[in-house]
Write a protein that holds these residues in place. Structure first.
Motif, PDB file in Angstrom:
ATOM      1  N   GLU A 350      60.800  10.497  31.135  1.00 38.83           N
ATOM      2  CA  GLU A 350      60.911   9.680  29.930  1.00 38.83           C
ATOM      3  C   GLU A 350      60.197  10.345  28.751  1.00 38.83           C
ATOM      4  O   GLU A 350      60.731  10.374  27.634  1.00 38.83           O
ATOM      5  CB  GLU A 350      60.333   8.283  30.185  1.00 38.83           C
ATOM      6  CG  GLU A 350      61.163   7.456  31.171  1.00 38.83           C
ATOM      7  CD  GLU A 350      60.600   6.072  31.370  1.00 38.83           C
ATOM      8  OE1 GLU A 350      59.541   5.760  30.778  1.00 38.83           O
ATOM      9  OE2 GLU A 350      61.218   5.284  32.123  1.00 38.83           O
ATOM     10  N   GLU A 351      58.990  10.890  28.998  1.00 40.80           N
ATOM     11  CA  GLU A 351      58.275  11.590  27.923  1.00 40.80           C
ATOM     12  C   GLU A 351      59.013  12.863  27.527  1.00 40.80           C
ATOM     13  O   GLU A 351      59.037  13.233  26.349  1.00 40.80           O
ATOM     14  CB  GLU A 351      56.842  11.895  28.348  1.00 40.80           C
ATOM     15  CG  GLU A 351      55.985  10.655  28.472  1.00 40.80           C
ATOM     16  CD  GLU A 351      54.516  10.995  28.619  1.00 40.80           C
ATOM     17  OE1 GLU A 351      53.984  11.705  27.759  1.00 40.80           O
ATOM     18  OE2 GLU A 351      53.900  10.539  29.604  1.00 40.80           O
ATOM     19  N   ARG A 354      61.829  11.916  25.237  1.00 42.06           N
ATOM     20  CA  ARG A 354      61.385  11.574  23.884  1.00 42.06           C
ATOM     21  C   ARG A 354      61.020  12.811  23.081  1.00 42.06           C
ATOM     22  O   ARG A 354      61.170  12.837  21.859  1.00 42.06           O
ATOM     23  CB  ARG A 354      60.177  10.633  23.942  1.00 42.06           C
ATOM     24  CG  ARG A 354      60.507   9.209  24.333  1.00 42.06           C
ATOM     25  CD  ARG A 354      59.352   8.282  24.006  1.00 42.06           C
ATOM     26  NE  ARG A 354      58.150   8.602  24.776  1.00 42.06           N
ATOM     27  CZ  ARG A 354      57.866   8.069  25.963  1.00 42.06           C
ATOM     28  NH1 ARG A 354      58.711   7.202  26.514  1.00 42.06           N
ATOM     29  NH2 ARG A 354      56.756   8.386  26.583  1.00 42.06           N
ATOM     30  N   THR A 355      60.529  13.830  23.764  1.00 40.35           N
ATOM     31  CA  THR A 355      60.040  15.029  23.074  1.00 40.35           C
ATOM     32  C   THR A 355      61.139  16.063  22.878  1.00 40.35           C
ATOM     33  O   THR A 355      61.175  16.750  21.853  1.00 40.35           O
ATOM     34  CB  THR A 355      58.871  15.646  23.870  1.00 40.35           C
ATOM     35  OG1 THR A 355      57.861  14.657  24.051  1.00 40.35           O
ATOM     36  CG2 THR A 355      58.278  16.840  23.139  1.00 40.35           C
ATOM     37  N   VAL A 357      65.000  16.499  22.347  1.00 40.89           N
ATOM     38  CA  VAL A 357      66.213  15.754  21.989  1.00 40.89           C
ATOM     39  C   VAL A 357      67.285  16.757  21.570  1.00 40.89           C
ATOM     40  O   VAL A 357      67.126  17.466  20.567  1.00 40.89           O
ATOM     41  CB  VAL A 357      65.943  14.765  20.844  1.00 40.89           C
ATOM     42  CG1 VAL A 357      67.212  13.981  20.509  1.00 40.89           C
ATOM     43  CG2 VAL A 357      64.801  13.812  21.220  1.00 40.89           C
TER      44      VAL A 357
END
Length: 490
Positions: A350-351, A354-355, A357
């Motif tokens: 998930e992290e 987010r980082t 893309v």
């Protein structure tokens, strides 16, 4: 070139040429290859093979570099461990990385991970010489973030990442066989590994490893070892700039000093070059980007206050909150794309999502391009102070404060305020032998800063740093909050 085979390549080209030294030992290219083969034999005898993780908890010493190449030779991964971490922090990294082995300085042990003392590493390969494993997608480094934004995360860098990065650094810094780096930053950080070890070795040069930086003896090392460059953080350059004026070292071997990890003030860059006769080349990057994404030119216009131009092979954009690219001069988030961008965070999809893309690394840093394409950083989005609806970036204020000759370093934070939401508080550390006059700082800020940007308080004390020399603002904020609570309760 895949780094697993670099020792072989160097030994074939120039067996008696210098490779690495650390004050205790000095290895030629042929000797480095022998030590790498011996260490890989040792790792193999301990059951380490392709895909396994080896944790290295060592201070700066030659064995660290030998272990890098030895692990890569047999397809294993290195996770560097900060030697100053607590046992709990070490165990957390070992557990998260699933390390099969921990290499240490002494005979210490850990409850769940086998250990190996660096002093007992094999030095004779005893005929062990399997062909190096040359998989570009294999994990080379598992670098844990410094933890300034929360629990440290394992940044996964594969061999294609570090190879691309070292090649880019060679071009950006114009490295060649005559270059000799002086490593003073910790080897547990990606900057020390990439900029001061892998890049010069890939370019045919050599590296000198320093155990611990000491400003009093640094220039003695420079005069003795004759390096052509070194990499450091602004804190170190501030220490060197603050040395007694009667010190006039011989710096003629140095082409430049690389400066990164935190923004440097215009005043520091100019003062340092004027005094010591070699330029500071400021750059910018993250562990997630394998170290460096922009750099001021070694040969060409350097712009004080900027972190330079994108490295050849990388793309950089400035975007708004919706991901729309902004025009030059407009502040937004810095995002980066290129073959140096990490595979992701270990075990944190998930992290990672987010980082990373669409192939772009979202840095969380805020900046803009000037008309000539140089990147100007104004701060990290998380460091931004919002006072009465006005956005304030601490670096602008810090740059003003460090123009005062009595100020060694400055760190500006936002402090909660009932009326304004946040107000500006400045921590300032004096230069050795100097006394800071806060009235003079108030006048200085009145001259250079709009009213809402001016600090409401100045606190004179040593500024905390994290393990890699960056100003530790999370600690600064928490200690300030604790002190404020204590005052209210007393």
């Amino acid at each position: 070139m895949h780094f697993a085979s670099l020792p072989d390549h160097r030994a074939d080209l120039d067996p008696h040429g210098p490779a690495i030294s650390d004050g205790r030992q000095s290895l030629t290219n042929a000797e480095l290859l022998t030590r790498v083969r011996a260490a890989s034999h040792h790792l193999h005898d301990l059951g380490i093979g392709a895909g396994d993780v080896v944790a290295v908890k060592l201070t700066n010493r030659l064995e660290f570099v030998v272990l890098l190449f030895a692990a890569w030779r047999i397809g294993a991964t290195i996770t560097p461990v900060n030697p100053s971490m607590t046992d709990i922090e070490v165990e957390r990294q070992l557990r998260d990385s699933q390390a099969r082995l921990l290499v240490v300085e002494d005979d210490s042990t850990t409850p769940d991970t086998p250990t190996l003392s660096a002093d007992t590493l094999y030095t004779d390969p005893a005929g062990f010489d399997p062909a190096p494993i040359l998989d570009p997608a294999a994990l080379s480094l598992l670098v844990y973030t410094s933890g300034t934004t929360g629990t440290p995360k394992g940044v996964m860098l594969d061999h294609s990442n570090i190879e691309a990065m070292a090649e880019m650094m060679g071009v950006a810094l114009a490295l060649g066989p005559t270059d000799r780096s002086l490593l003073i930053l910790p080897l547990f950080h990606v900057n020390g590994i990439i900029v001061s070890i892998l890049s010069p070795l890939l370019a045919g040069g050599s590296a000198v490893i320093v155990g611990r930086f000491d400003p009093k003896t640094f220039f003695d090392l420079v005069e003795r070892e004759r390096p052509t460059y070194f990499s450091a953080v602004p804190t170190i350059y501030n220490m060197l700039a603050a040395l007694p004026p009667e010190l006039v070292p011989d710096t003629t071997s140095l082409r430049f000093g690389a400066c990164g990890a935190a923004p440097a003030s215009d005043v520091l860059l100019t003062r340092f070059e004027t005094r010591y006769g070699f330029p500071l080349i400021e750059g910018y990057g993250l562990s997630e980007g394998t170290c460096v994404s922009t750099c001021n030119p070694v040969h060409g216009p350097r712009r004080a206050g900027s972190v330079g131009l994108p490295l050849i092979g990388q793309e950089i954009r400035i975007v708004d909150d919706n991901g729309t690219e902004l025009a030059n001069g407009e502040d937004g988030e810095v995002i980066v794309r290129g073959p140096n961008i990490m595979r992701g965070y270990l075990g944190r999809p998930e992290e990672t999502a987010r980082t990373l893309v669409d192939g772009w690394l979202h840095t969380g840093d805020v900046g803009h391009f000037d008309p000539e394409g140089y990147l100007i950083l104004v701060g990290r989005s998380k460091d931004m102070i919002i006072r009465g609806g006005e956005n304030i970036y601490p670096k602008e204020i810090e740059d003003v404060l460090t123009t005062d000759p009595s100020v060694l370093e400055a760190a500006v934070i936002g402090v909660p305020d009932e009326k304004w939401g946040e107000i500006v508080v400045a921590y300032v550390q004096p230069r050795p032998g100097s006394t800071i006059d806060t009235t003079a700082l108030t006048t200085l800020c009145e001259q250079h800063l709009t009213g809402y940007k001016r600090p409401t308080a100045y606190i004179i004390k040593a500024i905390p740093k994290n393990a890699v020399g960056k100003i530790d603002k999370p600690t600064l904020r928490s200690t300030h909050a604790e002190a404020s609570t204590a005052r209210v309760g007393s």
